[in-house]
Write a protein that holds these residues in place. Structure first.
Motif, PDB file in Angstrom:
ATOM      1  N   LEU A 197      47.990   0.535  49.357  1.00  0.00           N
ATOM      2  CA  LEU A 197      47.029   0.979  48.362  1.00  0.00           C
ATOM      3  C   LEU A 197      45.756   1.450  49.055  1.00  0.00           C
ATOM      4  O   LEU A 197      45.334   0.861  50.048  1.00  0.00           O
ATOM      5  N   VAL A 198      45.138   2.494  48.504  1.00  0.00           N
ATOM      6  CA  VAL A 198      43.848   2.969  48.996  1.00  0.00           C
ATOM      7  C   VAL A 198      42.852   2.845  47.851  1.00  0.00           C
ATOM      8  O   VAL A 198      43.143   3.230  46.717  1.00  0.00           O
ATOM      9  N   VAL A 199      41.669   2.313  48.153  1.00  0.00           N
ATOM     10  CA  VAL A 199      40.584   2.231  47.178  1.00  0.00           C
ATOM     11  C   VAL A 199      39.469   3.151  47.665  1.00  0.00           C
ATOM     12  O   VAL A 199      38.989   3.007  48.788  1.00  0.00           O
ATOM     13  N   LEU A 200      39.097   4.099  46.816  1.00  0.00           N
ATOM     14  CA  LEU A 200      38.057   5.058  47.142  1.00  0.00           C
ATOM     15  C   LEU A 200      36.906   4.924  46.165  1.00  0.00           C
ATOM     16  O   LEU A 200      37.119   4.644  44.983  1.00  0.00           O
ATOM     17  N   ASP A 201      35.706   5.136  46.656  1.00  0.00           N
ATOM     18  CA  ASP A 201      34.541   5.208  45.791  1.00  0.00           C
ATOM     19  C   ASP A 201      34.176   6.680  45.653  1.00  0.00           C
ATOM     20  O   ASP A 201      34.240   7.428  46.636  1.00  0.00           O
ATOM     21  N   GLN A 202      33.825   7.106  44.473  1.00  0.00           N
ATOM     22  CA  GLN A 202      33.481   8.515  44.275  1.00  0.00           C
ATOM     23  C   GLN A 202      32.253   8.911  45.090  1.00  0.00           C
ATOM     24  O   GLN A 202      32.171  10.026  45.587  1.00  0.00           O
ATOM     25  N   ASN A 203      31.318   8.001  45.259  1.00  0.00           N
ATOM     26  CA  ASN A 203      30.083   8.310  45.998  1.00  0.00           C
ATOM     27  C   ASN A 203      30.137   7.726  47.395  1.00  0.00           C
ATOM     28  O   ASN A 203      29.613   6.648  47.647  1.00  0.00           O
ATOM     29  N   MET A 204      30.780   8.434  48.293  1.00  0.00           N
ATOM     30  CA  MET A 204      30.874   8.018  49.682  1.00  0.00           C
ATOM     31  C   MET A 204      30.085   9.011  50.527  1.00  0.00           C
ATOM     32  O   MET A 204      29.981  10.189  50.174  1.00  0.00           O
ATOM     33  N   PRO A 205      29.542   8.575  51.655  1.00  0.00           N
ATOM     34  CA  PRO A 205      28.803   9.506  52.511  1.00  0.00           C
ATOM     35  C   PRO A 205      29.736  10.528  53.159  1.00  0.00           C
ATOM     36  O   PRO A 205      30.791  10.178  53.652  1.00  0.00           O
ATOM     37  N   GLY A 206      29.358  11.785  53.097  1.00  0.00           N
ATOM     38  CA  GLY A 206      30.111  12.834  53.784  1.00  0.00           C
ATOM     39  C   GLY A 206      31.250  13.441  52.993  1.00  0.00           C
ATOM     40  O   GLY A 206      31.605  14.591  53.201  1.00  0.00           O
ATOM     41  N   MET A 207      31.842  12.691  52.089  1.00  0.00           N
ATOM     42  CA  MET A 207      32.997  13.177  51.338  1.00  0.00           C
ATOM     43  C   MET A 207      33.115  12.358  50.061  1.00  0.00           C
ATOM     44  O   MET A 207      33.051  11.139  50.109  1.00  0.00           O
ATOM     45  N   SER A 208      33.287  13.019  48.937  1.00  0.00           N
ATOM     46  CA  SER A 208      33.444  12.268  47.688  1.00  0.00           C
ATOM     47  C   SER A 208      34.833  11.627  47.637  1.00  0.00           C
ATOM     48  O   SER A 208      35.733  11.991  48.402  1.00  0.00           O
ATOM     49  N   GLY A 209      34.990  10.695  46.743  1.00  0.00           N
ATOM     50  CA  GLY A 209      36.296  10.058  46.571  1.00  0.00           C
ATOM     51  C   GLY A 209      37.368  11.062  46.191  1.00  0.00           C
ATOM     52  O   GLY A 209      38.499  10.998  46.663  1.00  0.00           O
ATOM     53  N   VAL A 210      37.009  12.017  45.339  1.00  0.00           N
ATOM     54  CA  VAL A 210      37.974  13.039  44.922  1.00  0.00           C
ATOM     55  C   VAL A 210      38.338  13.935  46.105  1.00  0.00           C
ATOM     56  O   VAL A 210      39.504  14.300  46.287  1.00  0.00           O
ATOM     57  N   GLU A 211      37.377  14.288  46.923  1.00  0.00           N
ATOM     58  CA  GLU A 211      37.683  15.092  48.119  1.00  0.00           C
ATOM     59  C   GLU A 211      38.602  14.317  49.058  1.00  0.00           C
ATOM     60  O   GLU A 211      39.554  14.888  49.613  1.00  0.00           O
ATOM     61  N   ALA A 212      38.335  13.045  49.233  1.00  0.00           N
ATOM     62  CA  ALA A 212      39.202  12.210  50.082  1.00  0.00           C
ATOM     63  C   ALA A 212      40.598  12.119  49.479  1.00  0.00           C
ATOM     64  O   ALA A 212      41.606  12.168  50.203  1.00  0.00           O
ATOM     65  N   LEU A 213      40.677  12.002  48.161  1.00  0.00           N
ATOM     66  CA  LEU A 213      41.973  11.954  47.481  1.00  0.00           C
ATOM     67  C   LEU A 213      42.763  13.235  47.720  1.00  0.00           C
ATOM     68  O   LEU A 213      43.960  13.191  48.028  1.00  0.00           O
ATOM     69  N   ARG A 214      42.105  14.381  47.591  1.00  0.00           N
ATOM     70  CA  ARG A 214      42.787  15.668  47.836  1.00  0.00           C
ATOM     71  C   ARG A 214      43.369  15.718  49.247  1.00  0.00           C
ATOM     72  O   ARG A 214      44.506  16.145  49.452  1.00  0.00           O
ATOM     73  N   GLU A 215      42.578  15.305  50.208  1.00  0.00           N
ATOM     74  CA  GLU A 215      43.046  15.309  51.594  1.00  0.00           C
ATOM     75  C   GLU A 215      44.187  14.309  51.788  1.00  0.00           C
ATOM     76  O   GLU A 215      45.176  14.600  52.452  1.00  0.00           O
ATOM     77  N   LEU A 216      44.044  13.159  51.199  1.00  0.00           N
ATOM     78  CA  LEU A 216      45.072  12.118  51.300  1.00  0.00           C
ATOM     79  C   LEU A 216      46.400  12.588  50.717  1.00  0.00           C
ATOM     80  O   LEU A 216      47.468  12.315  51.272  1.00  0.00           O
ATOM     81  N   ARG A 217      46.346  13.326  49.620  1.00  0.00           N
ATOM     82  CA  ARG A 217      47.569  13.761  48.954  1.00  0.00           C
ATOM     83  C   ARG A 217      48.379  14.766  49.783  1.00  0.00           C
ATOM     84  O   ARG A 217      49.571  14.925  49.568  1.00  0.00           O
ATOM     85  N   THR A 218      47.759  15.435  50.731  1.00  0.00           N
ATOM     86  CA  THR A 218      48.511  16.385  51.552  1.00  0.00           C
ATOM     87  C   THR A 218      49.527  15.679  52.439  1.00  0.00           C
ATOM     88  O   THR A 218      50.583  16.228  52.737  1.00  0.00           O
ATOM     89  N   SER A 219      49.227  14.469  52.853  1.00  0.00           N
ATOM     90  CA  SER A 219      50.143  13.741  53.729  1.00  0.00           C
ATOM     91  C   SER A 219      50.783  12.519  53.074  1.00  0.00           C
ATOM     92  O   SER A 219      51.803  12.033  53.544  1.00  0.00           O
TER      93      SER A 219
END
Length: 79
Positions: free
Chosen positions: A9-31
């Motif tokens: 499981l990955v837990v992301l916060d929407q307000n992260m430094p450098g990259m939003s949670g949604v941006e991290a999710l998009r990148e994560l979904r590629t792999s």
């Protein structure tokens, strides 16, 4: 994850430094298209709503939350 770390499981916060949670999710979904993700946010905007409707295995944890809410959503995401 890129180096082969196995997680359930990955837990992301929407307000992260450098990259939003949604941006991290998009990148994560590629792999890792099926990896369960909990996205935490105090504000649900169009970007968050879009991510929730566009990707499978993503759950929203609205802030503020307590331990019982966190525990319940983790149980849902990782039965």
């Amino acid at each position: 994850l890129r180096d082969g770390l196995a997680v359930d499981l990955v837990v992301l916060d929407q307000n992260m430094p450098g990259m939003s949670g949604v941006e991290a999710l998009r990148e994560l979904r590629t792999s890792h298209p099926d990896l369960p993700v909990i996205l935490s946010s105090g504000r649900v905007d169009r970007e968050v709503e879009g991510a929730l409707s566009s990707y499978a295995s993503v759950w929203l944890l609205k802030k503020p939350f307590d331990f019982a809410e966190l525990k319940a959503i983790v149980r849902t995401a990782c039965p």
